[in-house]
Design a protein around this motif. Structure first.
Motif, PDB file in Angstrom:
ATOM      1  N   ALA A 105       0.850  -1.191   0.000  1.00 38.24           N
ATOM      2  CA  ALA A 105       0.000   0.000   0.000  1.00 38.24           C
ATOM      3  C   ALA A 105       0.875   1.227   0.000  1.00 38.24           C
ATOM      4  CB  ALA A 105      -0.923   0.001   1.226  1.00 38.24           C
ATOM      5  N   PRO A 106       0.411   2.324  -0.593  1.00 40.56           N
ATOM      6  CA  PRO A 106       1.183   3.566  -0.555  1.00 40.56           C
ATOM      7  C   PRO A 106       1.044   4.250   0.790  1.00 40.56           C
ATOM      8  CG  PRO A 106      -0.863   3.890  -1.734  1.00 40.56           C
ATOM      9  CD  PRO A 106      -0.789   2.430  -1.410  1.00 40.56           C
ATOM     10  N   SER A 107       2.087   4.925   1.236  1.00 45.29           N
ATOM     11  CA  SER A 107       2.000   5.713   2.453  1.00 45.29           C
ATOM     12  C   SER A 107       1.572   7.116   2.085  1.00 45.29           C
ATOM     13  CB  SER A 107       3.364   5.740   3.153  1.00 45.29           C
ATOM     14  OG  SER A 107       4.243   6.567   2.415  1.00 45.29           O
ATOM     15  N   GLY A 108       1.499   7.972   3.107  1.00 46.94           N
ATOM     16  CA  GLY A 108       1.099   9.339   2.836  1.00 46.94           C
ATOM     17  C   GLY A 108       2.191  10.137   2.147  1.00 46.94           C
ATOM     18  N   ASP A 111       5.625   6.154  -2.595  1.00 42.15           N
ATOM     19  CA  ASP A 111       5.408   4.750  -2.914  1.00 42.15           C
ATOM     20  C   ASP A 111       6.262   3.872  -2.017  1.00 42.15           C
ATOM     21  OD1 ASP A 111       3.658   5.444  -4.888  1.00 42.15           O
ATOM     22  OD2 ASP A 111       5.231   5.561  -6.430  1.00 42.15           O
ATOM     23  N   ILE A 112       5.669   2.728  -1.610  1.00 42.27           N
ATOM     24  CA  ILE A 112       6.373   1.781  -0.752  1.00 42.27           C
ATOM     25  C   ILE A 112       6.300   0.411  -1.407  1.00 42.27           C
ATOM     26  CG2 ILE A 112       6.321   0.575   1.469  1.00 42.27           C
ATOM     27  CD1 ILE A 112       5.388   3.061   2.754  1.00 42.27           C
ATOM     28  N   THR A 113       7.380  -0.310  -1.401  1.00 42.44           N
ATOM     29  CA  THR A 113       7.371  -1.689  -1.861  1.00 42.44           C
ATOM     30  C   THR A 113       7.864  -2.567  -0.733  1.00 42.44           C
ATOM     31  OG1 THR A 113       9.604  -1.477  -2.747  1.00 42.44           O
ATOM     32  CG2 THR A 113       7.793  -1.024  -4.258  1.00 42.44           C
ATOM     33  N   GLN A 114       7.406  -3.820  -0.740  1.00 38.18           N
ATOM     34  CA  GLN A 114       7.768  -4.737   0.326  1.00 38.18           C
ATOM     35  C   GLN A 114       8.419  -5.967  -0.277  1.00 38.18           C
ATOM     36  OE1 GLN A 114       4.557  -6.057   2.787  1.00 38.18           O
ATOM     37  NE2 GLN A 114       5.683  -7.783   3.601  1.00 38.18           N
ATOM     38  N   GLY A 115       9.555  -6.350   0.280  1.00 41.09           N
ATOM     39  CA  GLY A 115      10.184  -7.598  -0.126  1.00 41.09           C
ATOM     40  C   GLY A 115       9.475  -8.761   0.543  1.00 41.09           C
ATOM     41  N   ILE A 116       9.225  -9.838  -0.185  1.00 40.59           N
ATOM     42  CA  ILE A 116       8.504 -10.989   0.326  1.00 40.59           C
ATOM     43  C   ILE A 116       9.495 -12.091   0.676  1.00 40.59           C
ATOM     44  CG2 ILE A 116       6.712 -12.689  -0.163  1.00 40.59           C
ATOM     45  CD1 ILE A 116       5.728  -9.814   0.016  1.00 40.59           C
ATOM     46  N   THR A 252      11.970  -5.868   3.551  1.00 41.98           N
ATOM     47  CA  THR A 252      12.474  -4.524   3.278  1.00 41.98           C
ATOM     48  C   THR A 252      11.373  -3.670   2.672  1.00 41.98           C
ATOM     49  OG1 THR A 252      14.723  -5.339   2.899  1.00 41.98           O
ATOM     50  CG2 THR A 252      14.180  -3.162   2.025  1.00 41.98           C
ATOM     51  N   LEU A 253      11.215  -2.465   3.195  1.00 43.15           N
ATOM     52  CA  LEU A 253      10.250  -1.503   2.687  1.00 43.15           C
ATOM     53  C   LEU A 253      11.013  -0.307   2.125  1.00 43.15           C
ATOM     54  CD1 LEU A 253       7.891  -1.470   5.818  1.00 43.15           C
ATOM     55  CD2 LEU A 253       7.765  -2.992   3.854  1.00 43.15           C
ATOM     56  N   GLU A 254      10.589   0.171   0.992  1.00 43.96           N
ATOM     57  CA  GLU A 254      11.230   1.343   0.393  1.00 43.96           C
ATOM     58  C   GLU A 254      10.192   2.435   0.178  1.00 43.96           C
ATOM     59  OE1 GLU A 254      13.224   0.149  -3.156  1.00 43.96           O
ATOM     60  OE2 GLU A 254      14.796  -0.962  -2.086  1.00 43.96           O
ATOM     61  N   GLU A 255      10.611   3.662   0.438  1.00 45.15           N
ATOM     62  CA  GLU A 255       9.685   4.787   0.366  1.00 45.15           C
ATOM     63  C   GLU A 255      10.417   6.007  -0.186  1.00 45.15           C
ATOM     64  OE1 GLU A 255       6.479   7.087   3.273  1.00 45.15           O
ATOM     65  OE2 GLU A 255       8.092   5.900   4.125  1.00 45.15           O
ATOM     66  N   LEU A 256       9.705   6.791  -0.980  1.00 44.78           N
ATOM     67  CA  LEU A 256      10.265   8.023  -1.530  1.00 44.78           C
ATOM     68  C   LEU A 256       9.663   9.206  -0.775  1.00 44.78           C
ATOM     69  CD1 LEU A 256      12.032   9.341  -3.748  1.00 44.78           C
ATOM     70  CD2 LEU A 256       9.963   9.446  -5.173  1.00 44.78           C
ATOM     71  N   ILE A 257      10.522   9.967  -0.088  1.00 43.79           N
ATOM     72  CA  ILE A 257      10.066  11.107   0.708  1.00 43.79           C
ATOM     73  C   ILE A 257      10.783  12.358   0.223  1.00 43.79           C
ATOM     74  CG2 ILE A 257       9.865  12.123   3.009  1.00 43.79           C
ATOM     75  CD1 ILE A 257       9.858   9.378   4.191  1.00 43.79           C
ATOM     76  N   GLU A 258      10.037  13.245  -0.433  1.00 46.58           N
ATOM     77  CA  GLU A 258      10.567  14.534  -0.879  1.00 46.58           C
ATOM     78  C   GLU A 258      11.895  14.369  -1.622  1.00 46.58           C
ATOM     79  OE1 GLU A 258      10.776  17.015   2.529  1.00 46.58           O
ATOM     80  OE2 GLU A 258       8.592  17.140   2.782  1.00 46.58           O
ATOM     81  N   GLY A 259      11.923  13.419  -2.554  1.00 50.81           N
ATOM     82  CA  GLY A 259      13.112  13.233  -3.357  1.00 50.81           C
ATOM     83  C   GLY A 259      14.190  12.378  -2.716  1.00 50.81           C
ATOM     84  N   HIS A 260      13.979  11.944  -1.468  1.00 51.73           N
ATOM     85  CA  HIS A 260      14.944  11.090  -0.783  1.00 51.73           C
ATOM     86  C   HIS A 260      14.420   9.658  -0.752  1.00 51.73           C
ATOM     87  CE1 HIS A 260      17.176  14.624   0.523  1.00 51.73           C
ATOM     88  NE2 HIS A 260      16.057  15.144   0.974  1.00 51.73           N
ATOM     89  N   ASP A 261      15.289   8.714  -1.069  1.00 52.78           N
ATOM     90  CA  ASP A 261      14.922   7.305  -0.975  1.00 52.78           C
ATOM     91  C   ASP A 261      15.150   6.831   0.454  1.00 52.78           C
ATOM     92  OD1 ASP A 261      14.248   7.069  -3.660  1.00 52.78           O
ATOM     93  OD2 ASP A 261      16.345   6.713  -4.242  1.00 52.78           O
ATOM     94  N   MET A 262      14.055   6.311   1.066  1.00 57.00           N
ATOM     95  CA  MET A 262      14.146   5.759   2.413  1.00 57.00           C
ATOM     96  C   MET A 262      13.999   4.244   2.315  1.00 57.00           C
ATOM     97  SD  MET A 262      14.506   8.465   4.352  1.00 57.00           S
ATOM     98  CE  MET A 262      14.181   7.812   5.985  1.00 57.00           C
ATOM     99  N   ARG A 263      14.759   3.535   3.102  1.00 49.95           N
ATOM    100  CA  ARG A 263      14.679   2.074   3.111  1.00 49.95           C
ATOM    101  C   ARG A 263      14.592   1.594   4.563  1.00 49.95           C
ATOM    102  NH1 ARG A 263      19.124  -1.018  -0.264  1.00 49.95           N
ATOM    103  NH2 ARG A 263      20.487  -0.413   1.472  1.00 49.95           N
ATOM    104  N   TYR A 264      13.588   0.763   4.830  1.00 46.77           N
ATOM    105  CA  TYR A 264      13.377   0.219   6.170  1.00 46.77           C
ATOM    106  C   TYR A 264      13.529  -1.299   6.085  1.00 46.77           C
ATOM    107  CZ  TYR A 264      10.868   4.680   6.420  1.00 46.77           C
ATOM    108  OH  TYR A 264      10.503   5.998   6.332  1.00 46.77           O
TER     109      TYR A 264
END
Length: 273
Positions: A105-108, A111-116, A252-264
């Protein structure tokens, strides 16, 4: 009182025996005809002019045409049938195509992707695990590694680490259904320990299941200590190691925040007591 002749209508005197105009004898028993009084319209006994009949009341307004309820009901059934058909179609599509997919699901913020992580299970030929074998207390460690990649950078840089140690009680509900209660006992953010009041009231509760030696539950909680960017499906393959059941799940979750790539990177470690 005799006043007029009954034959010619001329006036008579009171003691007249014969009419002085036509000679008709006035019999004693005859009652002379009184000439109708002529009124000038002002005398009390003058006939009053007839009042015109009151105007006829206007015809009543026509009754409203009743609405045929049958038509409305039929239309309502058609609409409800169409809505129900659309819902059944959507459920059918989900059942056949989407039910096995992980919760993406997308966050606020982006975009977020999840590794399975595919469940591994036991491969030593042992009998499948059962709910009663999982029942009881477990030591669980939740770790979340946070990394960031600046715009134009080639690699991610470490930003932080959240660690939470949880006492977890697993209850067997039968038929592969489980119930998990996770209570944080300690934790830290980048090595700085949580205060005791920060741990209070942070218990988390999950409905889980056991299938193919894999403990599964859906991580969606209001606990601040177990927060992830999006809800995730946790699948922990369990096996016996050093005499205890244990298992690890990582995604692993990846998210784009204001042009910065975040990885959790989220990691769960389960060890049965």
């Amino acid at each position: 009182m005799r006043q007029f002749c009954t034959e010619c209508g001329n006036p008579l005197t009171e003691d007249s025996q014969f009419c002085g105009f036509c000679g008709t004898k006035i019999a004693d028993g005859d009652a002379p005809q009184a000439k109708p009084a002529v009124s000038d319209g002002n005398a009390p006994n003058a006939p009053q002019p007839q009042q015109p009949y009151p105007a006829a009341p206007p015809p009543p307004a026509p009754y409203p045409v009743p609405v045929k309820k049958g038509g409305n009901k039929k239309l309502l059934f058609i609409i409800l049938g169409a809505v129900l058909g659309a819902l059944l179609l959507a459920v059918g599509l989900w059942f056949f195509f989407l039910r096995g997919a992980g919760p993406l699901a997308p966050s606020g913020n982006g975009d977020i992707t999840q590794g399975i992580v595919e469940p591994q299970g036991n491969d030593n030929g042992a009998a499948p695990l059962t709910g009663p074998e999982l029942q009881g207390l477990w030591d669980v460690t939740f770790r979340q590694y946070i990394e960031i990649k600046e715009e134009g950078a080639a690699d991610y840089q470490h930003l932080g680490l959240i660690e939470v140690y949880l006492e977890t009680d697993i209850a067997d509900l039968g038929e592969g259904n489980l119930y998990l209660t996770m209570k944080p006992v300690s934790g830290n953010v980048n090595g700085e320990a949580f205060l005791e009041e920060e741990l209070t009231g942070q218990e988390a509760y999950f409905e889980g299941s056991l299938a193919n030696d894999t403990l599964s539950f859906y991580l969606e909680t209001n606990s601040n200590l177990l927060y992830t960017a999006i809800p995730i499906a946790v699948d922990v393959p369990l096996a016996v190691a050093t005499g205890k059941l244990s298992g690890t799940f990582e995604t692993t979750l990846e998210e784009l925040i204001e042009g910065h790539d975040m990885r959790y990177t989220v990691k769960f470690e389960f060890v049965q007591r």
